[in-house]
Design a protein around this motif. Sequence first.
Motif, PDB file in Angstrom:
ATOM      1  N   ILE A  91      -8.276  -5.407  99.532  1.00 39.55           N
ATOM      2  CA  ILE A  91      -7.160  -5.014  98.675  1.00 39.55           C
ATOM      3  C   ILE A  91      -6.006  -4.632  99.596  1.00 39.55           C
ATOM      4  O   ILE A  91      -6.134  -3.761 100.459  1.00 39.55           O
ATOM      5  CB  ILE A  91      -7.539  -3.824  97.758  1.00 39.55           C
ATOM      6  CG1 ILE A  91      -8.646  -4.220  96.771  1.00 39.55           C
ATOM      7  CG2 ILE A  91      -6.305  -3.306  97.022  1.00 39.55           C
ATOM      8  CD1 ILE A  91      -8.216  -5.128  95.626  1.00 39.55           C
ATOM      9  N   ASP A  92      -4.908  -5.352  99.404  1.00 38.76           N
ATOM     10  CA  ASP A  92      -3.715  -5.201 100.245  1.00 38.76           C
ATOM     11  C   ASP A  92      -2.754  -4.192  99.605  1.00 38.76           C
ATOM     12  O   ASP A  92      -2.796  -3.979  98.396  1.00 38.76           O
ATOM     13  CB  ASP A  92      -3.034  -6.578 100.318  1.00 38.76           C
ATOM     14  CG  ASP A  92      -2.114  -6.729 101.509  1.00 38.76           C
ATOM     15  OD1 ASP A  92      -1.954  -5.774 102.287  1.00 38.76           O
ATOM     16  OD2 ASP A  92      -1.552  -7.838 101.654  1.00 38.76           O
ATOM     17  N   ASP A  93      -1.902  -3.612 100.419  1.00 40.91           N
ATOM     18  CA  ASP A  93      -0.855  -2.685  99.943  1.00 40.91           C
ATOM     19  C   ASP A  93      -1.432  -1.560  99.096  1.00 40.91           C
ATOM     20  O   ASP A  93      -0.814  -1.136  98.109  1.00 40.91           O
ATOM     21  CB  ASP A  93       0.208  -3.430  99.103  1.00 40.91           C
ATOM     22  CG  ASP A  93       0.880  -4.539  99.881  1.00 40.91           C
ATOM     23  OD1 ASP A  93       0.762  -4.559 101.119  1.00 40.91           O
ATOM     24  OD2 ASP A  93       1.529  -5.398  99.259  1.00 40.91           O
ATOM     25  N   PHE A  94      -2.612  -1.089  99.463  1.00 40.15           N
ATOM     26  CA  PHE A  94      -3.255  -0.086  98.626  1.00 40.15           C
ATOM     27  C   PHE A  94      -2.426   1.191  98.583  1.00 40.15           C
ATOM     28  O   PHE A  94      -1.935   1.668  99.589  1.00 40.15           O
ATOM     29  CB  PHE A  94      -4.673   0.216  99.096  1.00 40.15           C
ATOM     30  CG  PHE A  94      -5.420   1.080  98.115  1.00 40.15           C
ATOM     31  CD1 PHE A  94      -5.837   0.562  96.892  1.00 40.15           C
ATOM     32  CD2 PHE A  94      -5.666   2.414  98.393  1.00 40.15           C
ATOM     33  CE1 PHE A  94      -6.489   1.346  95.965  1.00 40.15           C
ATOM     34  CE2 PHE A  94      -6.336   3.214  97.463  1.00 40.15           C
ATOM     35  CZ  PHE A  94      -6.746   2.687  96.248  1.00 40.15           C
TER      36      PHE A  94
ATOM     37  N   ILE B 215      -4.427   0.109 103.750  1.00 43.26           N
ATOM     38  CA  ILE B 215      -3.483   1.159 103.352  1.00 43.26           C
ATOM     39  C   ILE B 215      -2.070   0.668 103.602  1.00 43.26           C
ATOM     40  O   ILE B 215      -1.743   0.184 104.692  1.00 43.26           O
ATOM     41  CB  ILE B 215      -3.722   2.452 104.147  1.00 43.26           C
ATOM     42  CG1 ILE B 215      -5.154   2.941 103.917  1.00 43.26           C
ATOM     43  CG2 ILE B 215      -2.707   3.520 103.772  1.00 43.26           C
ATOM     44  CD1 ILE B 215      -5.484   4.208 104.678  1.00 43.26           C
ATOM     45  N   ASP B 216      -1.233   0.798 102.603  1.00 40.50           N
ATOM     46  CA  ASP B 216       0.127   0.293 102.722  1.00 40.50           C
ATOM     47  C   ASP B 216       0.903   0.991 103.840  1.00 40.50           C
ATOM     48  O   ASP B 216       0.758   2.188 104.073  1.00 40.50           O
ATOM     49  CB  ASP B 216       0.869   0.458 101.398  1.00 40.50           C
ATOM     50  CG  ASP B 216       2.185  -0.286 101.422  1.00 40.50           C
ATOM     51  OD1 ASP B 216       2.142  -1.530 101.458  1.00 40.50           O
ATOM     52  OD2 ASP B 216       3.240   0.370 101.451  1.00 40.50           O
ATOM     53  N   GLN B 217       1.765   0.185 104.468  1.00 36.59           N
ATOM     54  CA  GLN B 217       2.574   0.675 105.596  1.00 36.59           C
ATOM     55  C   GLN B 217       3.412   1.901 105.265  1.00 36.59           C
ATOM     56  O   GLN B 217       3.655   2.720 106.141  1.00 36.59           O
ATOM     57  CB  GLN B 217       3.572  -0.372 106.055  1.00 36.59           C
ATOM     58  CG  GLN B 217       3.217  -1.796 105.889  1.00 36.59           C
ATOM     59  CD  GLN B 217       4.117  -2.666 106.732  1.00 36.59           C
ATOM     60  OE1 GLN B 217       5.156  -2.233 107.196  1.00 36.59           O
ATOM     61  NE2 GLN B 217       3.710  -3.892 106.962  1.00 36.59           N
TER      62      GLN B 217
ATOM     63  N   ALA C 161      -5.437   0.143 108.478  1.00 33.21           N
ATOM     64  CA  ALA C 161      -4.117   0.742 108.301  1.00 33.21           C
ATOM     65  C   ALA C 161      -3.080  -0.260 108.783  1.00 33.21           C
ATOM     66  O   ALA C 161      -3.189  -0.819 109.867  1.00 33.21           O
ATOM     67  CB  ALA C 161      -4.011   2.033 109.105  1.00 33.21           C
ATOM     68  N   GLU C 162      -2.084  -0.500 107.955  1.00 36.02           N
ATOM     69  CA  GLU C 162      -1.026  -1.457 108.291  1.00 36.02           C
ATOM     70  C   GLU C 162       0.197  -0.734 108.831  1.00 36.02           C
ATOM     71  O   GLU C 162       0.414   0.429 108.506  1.00 36.02           O
ATOM     72  CB  GLU C 162      -0.521  -2.149 107.033  1.00 36.02           C
ATOM     73  CG  GLU C 162      -1.467  -3.028 106.315  1.00 36.02           C
ATOM     74  CD  GLU C 162      -0.704  -3.762 105.216  1.00 36.02           C
ATOM     75  OE1 GLU C 162      -0.880  -4.963 105.153  1.00 36.02           O
ATOM     76  OE2 GLU C 162       0.072  -3.146 104.454  1.00 36.02           O
ATOM     77  N   GLY C 163       1.003  -1.456 109.580  1.00 34.03           N
ATOM     78  CA  GLY C 163       2.291  -0.909 110.008  1.00 34.03           C
ATOM     79  C   GLY C 163       2.185   0.207 111.034  1.00 34.03           C
ATOM     80  O   GLY C 163       2.997   1.127 111.036  1.00 34.03           O
TER      81      GLY C 163
HETATM   82 CA    CA Z   1       0.256  -5.173 103.087  1.00 36.60          CA
END
Ligand code: CA
Length: 276
Positions: free
Chosen positions: A178-181, A201-203, A235-237
């Motif tokens: 699941i993206d941009d959670f 986890i969203d940036q 974790a993104e970003g």
């Molecule tokens: Ca994303």
Amino acid sequence: CKINGRNHMLMYSLTMEEAYNENVILDADIRKALHNDEFELYYQPQINVTTGEVIGLEALIRWMHPKKGPVSPAKFIPLAEESGVITQIGEWVIREACHQHKEWIEKGHKPMRIAVNVSAVELQRTDFAAKVQGILTETHMDPHFLEIEITENSVMQNTEDCILTMNCLRRMGISLSIDDFGTGYSSFGYLKQFPINYLKIDQSFVRSALKEQSSAAIVRAMIQLAHNFGLRVVAEGVEDEHVLSLLKNEQCDYYQGYYFSKPVNAMEIEKNYFSI
Ligand code: CA
Ligand code: C2E
Ligand code: CA
Ligand code: CA
């Protein structure tokens, strides 16, 4: 004189039209780009927080426009979703990622998981899983190395059908994330209904975690929740070492971000991660 005046008007309107075209992407342009092979996949590594190893790559599309140069997916993906041409783009992306994976294996590199982004429009199609199966067969791709990223919001439209498709993909051996959670509408309660492996986890939370107590608390809660459900967390970003150490403290599993690498083309990936 009148003729000059009119010519002037004509020239003016042509320039306006040109200026207009510079900024407007049309559905026909995207179809032409697919036909002319103007798309390229870039890859961004995902790193294991404890070992520092690259555990996977996220494939991100780039449009190398012959006149405009690289066009961001943030610009053309929404349009492609609206017109429906996203289905063809999505097929191209999965096929290209599988081909690339095979090429790397043939060159003797250690196989790595590749994650592709799939939009709601694609996921909602009843033939989606069958299409993916067709591409796996055609490219001889081992499904265990393919991951599909779905945004939280796309699963929230038509949830029951999406879960059926997701179960089907999982049975095929594909991993799901699941993206941009955290940015969407789903509640934590939904999470346990989704047959997923990873939570991204969203940036926006990651980047503000150092500055805002509330974001740090959200990140911590998401990681704990995901672990309670047996999910791994990406974790993104992640842009600097301070955020990285915060994530390490919270027992995050993997991270992705400019701190480690920007998305780069396949050749750069080979140079940076596969050279002996
Ligand atoms: Ca994303
Ligand atoms: P996303 O899936 O959330 O991808 C993450 C975006 O954040 C990427 O932007 C990536 O380049 C960028 N990013 C990664 N690390 C950092 C960082 O440390 N700092 C900052 N500021 N940004 C970082 P990109 O490549 O421009 O893609 C934007 C969005 O376009 C993606 O967001 C995704 O929703 C969509 N997209 C990209 N490729 C595809 C595709 O093949 N298919 C579909 N359906 N959507 C795609
Ligand atoms: Ca290639
Ligand atoms: Ca993504």
